[in-house]
Scaffold this active site. Structure first.
Site, PDB file in Angstrom:
ATOM      1  N   LYS A  93       0.829  -1.216   0.000  1.00  0.00           N
ATOM      2  CA  LYS A  93       0.000   0.000   0.000  1.00  0.00           C
ATOM      3  C   LYS A  93       0.855   1.255   0.000  1.00  0.00           C
ATOM      4  CE  LYS A  93      -4.013  -2.203   2.098  1.00  0.00           C
ATOM      5  NZ  LYS A  93      -3.464  -3.469   2.600  1.00  0.00           N
TER       6      LYS A  93
HETATM    7  O1  LIG Z   1      -5.104  -4.271   0.011  1.00  0.00           O
HETATM    8  C1  LIG Z   1      -5.553  -5.175   0.744  1.00  0.00           C
HETATM    9  O2  LIG Z   1      -5.199  -6.326   0.588  1.00  0.00           O
HETATM   10  C2  LIG Z   1      -6.620  -4.838   1.686  1.00  0.00           C
HETATM   11  C3  LIG Z   1      -7.488  -3.830   1.311  1.00  0.00           C
HETATM   12  C4  LIG Z   1      -8.683  -3.640   2.021  1.00  0.00           C
HETATM   13  O3  LIG Z   1      -9.523  -2.841   1.648  1.00  0.00           O
HETATM   14  N1  LIG Z   1      -8.924  -4.412   3.122  1.00  0.00           N
HETATM   15  C5  LIG Z   1      -8.042  -5.365   3.540  1.00  0.00           C
HETATM   16  O4  LIG Z   1      -8.349  -6.062   4.530  1.00  0.00           O
HETATM   17  N2  LIG Z   1      -6.855  -5.552   2.878  1.00  0.00           N
HETATM   18  C6  LIG Z   1      -5.847  -6.529   3.353  1.00  0.00           C
HETATM   19  O5  LIG Z   1      -6.367  -7.841   3.167  1.00  0.00           O
HETATM   20  C7  LIG Z   1      -6.019  -8.678   4.278  1.00  0.00           C
HETATM   21  C8  LIG Z   1      -7.310  -9.109   4.955  1.00  0.00           C
HETATM   22  O6  LIG Z   1      -7.047 -10.018   5.950  1.00  0.00           O
HETATM   23  P1  LIG Z   1      -8.192 -10.896   6.689  1.00  0.00           P
HETATM   24  O7  LIG Z   1      -9.255  -9.950   7.118  1.00  0.00           O
HETATM   25  O8  LIG Z   1      -7.428 -11.494   7.828  1.00  0.00           O
HETATM   26  O9  LIG Z   1      -8.666 -11.902   5.698  1.00  0.00           O
HETATM   27  C9  LIG Z   1      -5.063  -7.837   5.137  1.00  0.00           C
HETATM   28  O10 LIG Z   1      -3.724  -8.079   4.712  1.00  0.00           O
HETATM   29  C10 LIG Z   1      -5.455  -6.409   4.820  1.00  0.00           C
HETATM   30  O11 LIG Z   1      -4.389  -5.502   4.956  1.00  0.00           O
END
Ligand SMILES: O=C(O)c1cc(=O)[nH]c(=O)n1[C@@H]1O[C@H](COP(=O)(O)O)[C@@H](O)[C@H]1O
Length: 276
Positions: A93
């Site tokens: 990011k």
């Molecule tokens: O860019 C991302 O991957 C991301 C964007 C977003 O809007 N929301 C989001 O949760 N993420 C990432 O996606 C992953 C979600 O993780 P879980 O919620 O554990 O499945 C994490 O690494 C967050 O940083």
């Protein structure tokens, strides 16, 4: 990995799962702590147990940077362990002025310089064109732009009204002028199911990286119903729901069981939409 290769892998493996490698040292099983690099050992076992069920892995750099030099070593070693038939995404990011973005691009894309040559990086679009184009100088690499995030805070800026709609729509329209759907993906949170139809008006062909199923409560079925294209067009990420399915000695099998559930649902969705 090119767009056609990604689509080929999705069809071959019957899945569009992306597994998030977000290893929190506090949460990884205690019995791994004797290893020289417990995080690497954890990641390797997760990868070994799931690599036939997914088409992408997404290490989130925060979980490595937070451990300083040791974390960076874990990240580089993890990068080297990722299977070649999976898209490697560094979730960093980043977003900064051009010459700084050049350095970030080198850090994550230039394997000779940094030891890491990921296929794709997540980028924040807030600073505009010159903050994103340095990543596009690397032939064959993907830029994944944050469009509509899964977070509650997405309403603070991303939904601000613009002349024709909302800020996140303007982001997509502008970014589409920087590169084609062969190089650009957008992040759209699974928690934003009501927006997928609208987003497809602006990004009909782009792959969407969709985090937010599992721990954040988004629905895979809805994401597919409103977001899937004839080429699939989706990479759905799950991190905690898979990697922390168990914190015992069976953690890798438990991760596989969770990944398998998602793969089976994904296969059904791909069949329903006649992608496979
Ligand atoms: O860019 C991302 O991957 C991301 C964007 C977003 O809007 N929301 C989001 O949760 N993420 C990432 O996606 C992953 C979600 O993780 P879980 O919620 O554990 O499945 C994490 O690494 C967050 O940083």
């Amino acid at each position: 990995m090119s767009r056609s290769q990604l689509i080929e892998q999705i069809k071959r493996k019957k899945t569009f799962l992306c597994i998030g490698l977000d290893p929190d040292v506090e949460k990884i099983p205690a019995f791994l702590r004797d290893h020289a690099d417990p995080v690497l050992e954890f990641n390797k076992r997760i990868i070994d147990a799931t690599k036939d069920l997914c088409v992408a892995y997404k290490p989130n750099s925060a979980f490595y940077e937070s451990r300083g030099i040791k974390g960076l070593q874990s990240l580089i070693s993890t990068y080297n362990y990722l299977p070649k038939d999976c898209l490697s995404i560094i979730d960093a990011k980043r977003g900064d002025i051009g010459n700084t973005s050049d350095q970030y691009a080198q850090a994550f894309f230039n394997e000779e310089a940094s030891g890491m040559g990921f296929d794709a990086i997540t980028v924040t679009p807030y600073m505009g064109n010159d903050s994103v184009t340095p990543y596009l100088k690397y032939e064959g690499k993907w830029v994944i732009i944050l469009a509509l995030t899964s977070s509650a805070g997405s309403k603070d800026f991303q939904y601000l009204p613009t002349e024709g709609g909302h800020l996140y729509e303007a982001v997509i329209q502008k970014a589409n002028t920087w590169a084609s759907a062969d190089r650009l993906m957008y992040v759209v949170g699974a928690t934003k199911r009501e927006e997928f139809t609208n987003i497809r008006k602006f990004a009909p062909d782009n792959f969407l990286l969709v985090p937010g199923v599992g721990a954040q409560g988004g629905s895979l079925e809805d994401v597919c119903k409103y977001g899937m294209t004839k080429d699939c067009g989706l990479l759905v990420n799950s991190s905690r729901g898979i990697i922390y399915a168990s914190n015992g000695e069976d953690f890798a099998e438990a991760a596989r069981a969770e990944a398998l559930k998602l793969q089976q649902q994904m296969q059904a969705e791909l069949e329903k939409a006649e992608v496979i």
